[in-house]
Scaffold this motif. Sequence first.
Motif: not given
Length: 351
Positions: A320-333
Amino acid sequence: MATKAYAAQSAETPLAPFEIDRRTVGAHDVQIDILYCGVCHSDLHQARGEWGNTVWPCVPGHEIVGRVTAVGDHVSKFKVGDVAAVGCMVDSCQHCPSCDEGLEQYCQNGFTGTYNGHAFGRGENTFGGYSDRIVVKDDFVLKVSHSEEQLAAVAPLLCAGITTWSPLRHWGAGPGKKVGIVGIGGLGHMGIKLAHALGAHTVAFTTSESKKADALKLGADEVIVSKNEDEMKAAAGSFDLIVNTVAASHNLDPFIACLKRDGTLVLVGAPEHAHPSPSVFNMIFGRKSLAGSLIGGIAETQEMLDFCAEKGVVSEIETIAIQDIEKAYERMLKGDVKYRFVIDNKTLVNA
């Protein structure tokens, strides 16, 4: 050195661009330009203040792979241009019994985490791999022997890999041993790969029928659906070792029942709420053990990296791009990743 990073300023604010200062390279330091950084569930816990010990601002990231760009005068193990890695620790007291034995993760004076490393006000806070460079004491830098095209998938080995490798090695996983891995996620998928590569008869435990095919592809010899009472009953008393990676509170008794006499259930997942207490009788009739395990020491982590390079073992990742980290957190949850996010740190250029 001014360094681009992504930081959380509080538990309520999303990660956003931030500039930090890295120290000048000292005599025993290695400077690394970070290529990739894995995203660990503990990053989310810390960034959102869920463990209650976060020091703000918080720059997460402790699964770091990069290229050496400078070394101190007294550094002999690394040179400019080498590929190197940094895991969950960047220092320890280095003189207690645990440190003397190469078990810095159990430092009796407390190791220094790669980020959020000086909680409770003990000196300057440490900042992790959601940044474009890092400076680390050479004793806590690791060599990487994987090929260039594998480097992104190497990053999660620095936490997910060593967290499962350490108990597998300590409790003797290998040929002639039956080893179970509970949970097929960021930790669990590495546990399956490593147990298989070590030569153990590897069994994956999952609550989901839909994960059976994936577990077999990862290297499991068998898959048991833990909600299926018949399958669990058939497995009773047959395991030498079970590594439980699940980070949610659940009943441990069914897995303890699967152990042989003198078998061990090792917990590596850290749930928000405690597991229900297991039955004493389930343990004493069989001299069974319930244990816990934390990451691994530096020597053990290097051993794991070398083994993985030799065997071609890497993590299953989504970059992922660093700009998508919050989206990644939500998907990880939601468990919506197979099986680990990795940040491509060159995306920090646009931060």
